[in-house]
Each structure stands twice: as structure tokens, then as C-alpha cells.
Design an enzyme around this catalytic site. Structure first.
Site, PDB file in Angstrom:
ATOM      1  N   CYS A  19      -0.441   3.823  -6.841  1.00 59.42           N
ATOM      2  CA  CYS A  19      -1.333   2.970  -5.923  1.00 59.42           C
ATOM      3  C   CYS A  19      -1.566   1.686  -6.251  1.00 59.42           C
ATOM      4  CB  CYS A  19      -2.928   3.688  -5.877  1.00 59.42           C
ATOM      5  SG  CYS A  19      -3.983   2.879  -4.983  1.00 59.42           S
ATOM      6  N   CYS A  44       0.803  -1.055  -0.112  1.00 57.04           N
ATOM      7  CA  CYS A  44      -0.030  -0.024   0.057  1.00 57.04           C
ATOM      8  C   CYS A  44       1.084   1.171   0.102  1.00 57.04           C
ATOM      9  CB  CYS A  44      -0.891  -0.262   1.399  1.00 57.04           C
ATOM     10  SG  CYS A  44      -1.831   1.608   1.587  1.00 57.04           S
TER      11      CYS A  44
END
Length: 259
Positions: free
Chosen positions: A177, A70
Site C-alpha cells: 500500500c 494506489c
């Protein structure tokens, strides 16, 4: 061998699938907290606590390495995670592939969450590794959340909005992302009409998977290809939305033989 991955939600699927391709025998632990999605609007302190919760749940399974799959958690919580878990458990963060992207020389666009876009962390990476490349940061509000829930209309709308803010002639696009890697084909199609013909994509899944395997103390130890899914520390299965992405199919295929 056992590798754990943590993320806010299903963004970890891309790195997990990359690990499965590199080491089909590896046992994988996927730890997330989708009820807290998205993490971007939270304060850095809240993100750190959420990340620590996912990491502690994964660490209880005694993995050989932990991937922070992440970008937002890597920006805000990586130092805290390493302070608590290393050296006993190697912790591998996820960094946007700015350096190899800039090395290609063409105009670069970095798609990322609003929390990462413009952050001191990302600006520092651009300053240190982009050299003279022309780099544009493109915030993608709502895209990670839409991918998490498999909302086709919202994915298309968020991708279209970000594509409209991507400069014409972009030659390299960095997916900042992990959720975005699950819809890379849609992103490519959206930017292709105005991008350079030789448009190159950079994600992070393959790089972090390879780095995790390098950090394992005994890379010769084999697993049985099992998959453990945790939501807020509770064993569960992959959510229905995850099954709409090809990376999930890779993970749920029959485990590799150990011989």
C-alpha cells in the site's frame, strides 16, 4: 514534462517524491479524494468510480502520463482507467513488488490493506511471480487511514498489530500500500526484533516513477518543477497531515531551474 498521480489520499507522496528526485523539473499534478478515504471498504464498482473521478480531474491538466499511485485502485480500477484514457494518456498502475522480493529467496511478508490482502489480484501475483518462496499475506486494517490523518497513536497501534502477524524470520517485507511507504521506518523498527537480520524492504514508489518516465512520449521536454494539488478536482494545498512526512518536504522545496 508533466506527470499526474492519483490516489485516495496522500499515499501518492512517495511516488511523487521519487519522481521529483529523478526529474526535478517535472511539473506534478496530485489528484486525490481524501473525503472518501479509505477506499478499501468500498465495493469494486465504487472504487472504480472514485478512481475515475480522480483520474479525470488530473487528465484535465493534460499530463504526459498518469500514475495510479494506489494499490487498491490498481486492483479494481486499472482496466477501466486504461480503457478510458489510453492510448492518449499512458496509465501506470502500482503493483506490489512480489517478483523481485521473492527472487531474494527468503521468507516474504506482504503488508497490504484488507481489500488487497487475499484478493484474486494479489493471489495471482503470488502464483505467477513468487515461485517457491514462502509468502505470507498480512492484512493491516486501519493503517492507511491512520497514515492519511497523521494519527501517531493509531499508526503505532496498526503497525504493532501487523507486526504481530508477521512470521518470525521474515527476510523480505513488501509494502503493498503506498501509504505504508510514508512510515517505512516505523514498520522496520516494529518487525526488526523477530525478522531476519538481513531484512529487506520493497516499496513501489521508485519503480512506478521510473516506469512513468519511460512511458512519456517526449522525455526531453522540460517543465518548471511546479506542484498542483487537487482534492475531488478542486485546487488546494497539501493537507497538514501530509507535511509531517519527509516526502512532502521534497515536493514543497523550491522548484528546479529550467536551464
Amino acid at each position: 514534462m508533466k506527470i499526474a498521480l492519483m490516489d485516495s489520499g496522500i499515499g501518492l507522496l512517495a511516488a511523487a517524491a521519487a519522481l521529483r528526485a529523478l526529474r526535478p523539473d517535472a511539473d506534478l499534478v496530485l489528484s486525490s479524494n481524501p473525503a472518501s478515504m479509505p477506499w478499501g471498504p468500498h465495493t469494486p464498482e465504487e472504487i472504480t468510480e472514485l478512481a475515475l473521478g480522480c483520474a479525470r480531474a488530473a487528465a484535465a491538466y493534460e499530463p504526459d502520463a498518469l500514475i495510479v499511485a494506489c494499490n487498491t485502485a490498481s486492483v479494481h480500477a486499472l482496466a477501466a482507467l486504461r480503457a478510458e484514457l489510453e492510448p492518449g494518456l499512458p496509465v501506470i498502475g502500482t503493483v506490489p513488488a512480489i517478483k523481485p522480493a521473492a527472487a531474494l529467496g527468503g521468507p516474504v511478508a506482504i503488508w497490504a490493506t484488507p481489500a488487497t490482502t487475499g484478493s484474486a489480484y494479489q493471489r495471482g501475483l503470488i502464483r505467477d511471480f513468487a515461485g517457491t518462496a514462502d509468502v505470507t499475506e498480512v492484512a493491516c486494517p486501519g493503517l492507511a487511514d491512520a497514515v492519511e490523518h497523521g494519527d501517531e497513536a493509531e499508526i503505532d497501534a496498526a503497525v504493532a498489530a501487523a507486526a504481530a502477524h508477521t512470521p518470525a524470520g521474515t527476510a523480505v517485507l513488501v509494502l503493498g500500500c503506498t501509504h505504508y511507504e510514508l512510515v517505512a521506518d516505523r514498520i522496520r523498527a516494529a518487525v526488526a526484533p523477530t525478522a531476519a537480520p538481513s531484512l529487506t524492504f520493497y516499496g513501489s514508489a521508485e519503480a512506478v516513477a521510473a516506469q512513468a518516465l519511460r512511458r512519456v512520449a517526449d522525455p526531453t521536454r522540460r517543465g518548471t518543477g511546479t506542484l498542483t494539488v487537487l482534492h475531488a478536482g478542486v485546487p488546494t494545498t497539501l493537507p497538514p497531515a501530509a507535511l509531517g512526512y519527509p516526502q512532502a518536504f521534497t515536493l514543497t522545496a523550491s522548484p528546479a531551474p529550467t536551464a
